[in-house]
Design a protein around this motif. Structure first.
Motif, PDB file in Angstrom:
ATOM      1  N   GLU A  65     -87.208-102.710 -44.075  1.00  0.00           N
ATOM      2  CA  GLU A  65     -86.246-102.291 -42.808  1.00  0.00           C
ATOM      3  C   GLU A  65     -86.964-102.375 -41.475  1.00  0.00           C
ATOM      4  O   GLU A  65     -86.442-102.479 -40.277  1.00  0.00           O
ATOM      5  CB  GLU A  65     -85.429-101.141 -42.936  1.00  0.00           C
ATOM      6  CG  GLU A  65     -84.490-100.988 -44.095  1.00  0.00           C
ATOM      7  CD  GLU A  65     -83.512 -99.789 -44.007  1.00  0.00           C
ATOM      8  OE1 GLU A  65     -83.579 -99.097 -42.821  1.00  0.00           O
ATOM      9  OE2 GLU A  65     -82.982 -99.348 -45.027  1.00  0.00           O
ATOM     10  N   LEU A  69     -87.359-107.265 -41.474  1.00  0.00           N
ATOM     11  CA  LEU A  69     -86.138-107.698 -40.520  1.00  0.00           C
ATOM     12  C   LEU A  69     -86.547-107.580 -39.070  1.00  0.00           C
ATOM     13  O   LEU A  69     -86.013-108.290 -38.112  1.00  0.00           O
ATOM     14  CB  LEU A  69     -85.168-106.576 -40.779  1.00  0.00           C
ATOM     15  CG  LEU A  69     -84.686-106.718 -42.341  1.00  0.00           C
ATOM     16  CD1 LEU A  69     -83.444-105.805 -42.404  1.00  0.00           C
ATOM     17  CD2 LEU A  69     -84.244-108.062 -42.749  1.00  0.00           C
ATOM     18  N   ASN A 223     -78.497-109.461 -38.158  1.00  0.00           N
ATOM     19  CA  ASN A 223     -79.307-108.456 -38.239  1.00  0.00           C
ATOM     20  C   ASN A 223     -79.034-107.285 -39.068  1.00  0.00           C
ATOM     21  O   ASN A 223     -79.154-106.810 -39.762  1.00  0.00           O
ATOM     22  CB  ASN A 223     -80.207-108.149 -37.029  1.00  0.00           C
ATOM     23  CG  ASN A 223     -81.249-107.250 -37.454  1.00  0.00           C
ATOM     24  OD1 ASN A 223     -81.628-106.644 -38.440  1.00  0.00           O
ATOM     25  ND2 ASN A 223     -82.292-106.992 -36.355  1.00  0.00           N
ATOM     26  N   ARG A 227     -79.241-105.686 -42.838  1.00  0.00           N
ATOM     27  CA  ARG A 227     -79.702-104.032 -42.867  1.00  0.00           C
ATOM     28  C   ARG A 227     -78.675-103.560 -43.687  1.00  0.00           C
ATOM     29  O   ARG A 227     -78.816-102.729 -44.445  1.00  0.00           O
ATOM     30  CB  ARG A 227     -79.855-103.598 -41.586  1.00  0.00           C
ATOM     31  CG  ARG A 227     -81.004-104.241 -40.795  1.00  0.00           C
ATOM     32  CD  ARG A 227     -81.058-103.484 -39.359  1.00  0.00           C
ATOM     33  NE  ARG A 227     -82.177-104.030 -38.807  1.00  0.00           N
ATOM     34  CZ  ARG A 227     -83.546-103.529 -38.873  1.00  0.00           C
ATOM     35  NH1 ARG A 227     -84.058-102.564 -39.640  1.00  0.00           N
ATOM     36  NH2 ARG A 227     -84.564-104.068 -38.334  1.00  0.00           N
ATOM     37  N   ARG A 231     -79.120-101.762 -47.470  1.00  0.00           N
ATOM     38  CA  ARG A 231     -79.065-100.341 -47.508  1.00  0.00           C
ATOM     39  C   ARG A 231     -78.272 -99.999 -48.665  1.00  0.00           C
ATOM     40  O   ARG A 231     -78.437 -98.885 -49.318  1.00  0.00           O
ATOM     41  CB  ARG A 231     -78.635 -99.783 -46.140  1.00  0.00           C
ATOM     42  CG  ARG A 231     -79.631 -99.475 -44.963  1.00  0.00           C
ATOM     43  CD  ARG A 231     -79.120 -99.202 -43.753  1.00  0.00           C
ATOM     44  NE  ARG A 231     -80.135 -99.258 -42.602  1.00  0.00           N
ATOM     45  CZ  ARG A 231     -80.120 -99.212 -41.404  1.00  0.00           C
ATOM     46  NH1 ARG A 231     -78.518 -99.125 -41.021  1.00  0.00           N
ATOM     47  NH2 ARG A 231     -81.059 -99.169 -40.569  1.00  0.00           N
TER      48      ARG A 231
END
Length: 298
Positions: A65, A69, A223, A227, A231
């Motif tokens: 994260e 990214l 993006n 993410r 997660r």
């Protein structure tokens, strides 16, 4: 015949060296390593870490994260805007990002431990005022001994214990998962993953194949979407005690040097609990013959 040998040898050496592009590959490697491996993140205790200091599953997710990214996508995107950015100003990430893991099949835990726990419980039960000091010492050593869970995760490639790679669908530890996240819980062969020929990796503990459980992140994902899916995997315990290696693989292209690079980041999770971060890269030309005078070598 001997007169042709020297020109043939010179031509052969030129062909082999021209095709390698060693110096350009070294420059690209330095740029990629500095971007993804040297970038630091704050794990929450004001002690900044880089990739070489990854020491837990939580660190791995924090690195994805953070440095991963943050350096692949431009900031401040919404759900409809997609724009991957250059790596080190000159290298372009192309194609899909692949996050893959190799797992071991669970095995029944050792029965010797169960017998030891049972013996300890019997000694505790029969403890009296007449118990000798030697027996009391043995009983004290038994404190904290608990029965093991039914199944354990052995070392990867351990022929002695008969360990095998896991191909069964993973248990999903979440009530709701998106379709994109569910793909990472199903085993796929190297052919199904369209794996690059050099995707295999020889780690410190074992050599790992190109198959496994993978999340394929297409170039079209934003993006924020990437993410969100990562997660979901984190919250669903996608990396657990059966995981023996996690790979983050990407393909890059440098138009200045006319070179492509297959870059992979590897984290080994040993059966003993150690976490070993590693990396590797293979650089190659898109077309070997693009200079005007190289047609003389054909």
């Amino acid at each position: 015949m001997q007169a042709l040998y020297l020109p043939f040898l010179i031509t052969f050496i030129m062909v082999m060296l021209i095709d390698r592009g060693l110096f350009g590959g070294y420059e690209i490697a330095n740029g990629i390593y500095a971007t993804f491996l040297k970038s630091q993140w704050d794990p929450g205790n004001c002690l900044h870490k880089d990739f070489s200091e990854v020491s837990s599953v939580a660190d791995f997710w924090a690195w994805t994260e953070g440095p991963l990214l943050d350096n692949l996508w431009a900031p401040f995107q919404n759900e409809t805007v997609q724009a991957r950015q250059y790596i080190g100003m000159n290298t372009i990430p192309i194609g899909a990002l692949k996050v893959r893991q190799v797992r071991v099949a669970p095995q029944r835990c050792s029965r010797y431990h169960e017998a030891l726990v049972k013996d300890c419980n019997e000694q505790k039960k029969n403890r009296t005022s007449r118990t000798t000091s030697t027996d009391k010492k043995k009983i004290d050593e038994c404190e904290g001994m608990q029965p093991l869970r039914e199944y354990c995760a052995p070392r990867y490639g351990d022929l002695v214990s008969g360990a095998t790679e896991d191909h069964a669908p993973m248990h999903i530890n979440a009530k709701q998962l998106t379709k994109e996240a569910r793909q990472a819980f199903i085993y796929k062969t190297a052919e199904q993953l369209n794996s690059f020929k050099a995707c295999g990796f020889h780690g410190l503990n074992s050599r790992y194949p190109c198959d496994g459980y993978a999340l394929i992140v297409p170039y079209s994902w934003t993006n924020l979407k990437t993410r969100r899916v990562l997660r979901e995997l984190r919250d669903s315990d996608w990396v657990d005690e059966q995981t023996r290696a996690v790979f983050v693989q990407m393909l890059t292209y440098n138009p200045n040097l006319f070179l492509c690079s297959h870059f992979q980041i590897v984290i080994e999770f040993t059966a003993g609990g150690a976490v070993i971060p590693q990396h590797g890269m293979t650089t190659f030309r898109v077309f070997s013959w693009h200079a005007p005078w190289w047609f003389f070598l054909l």
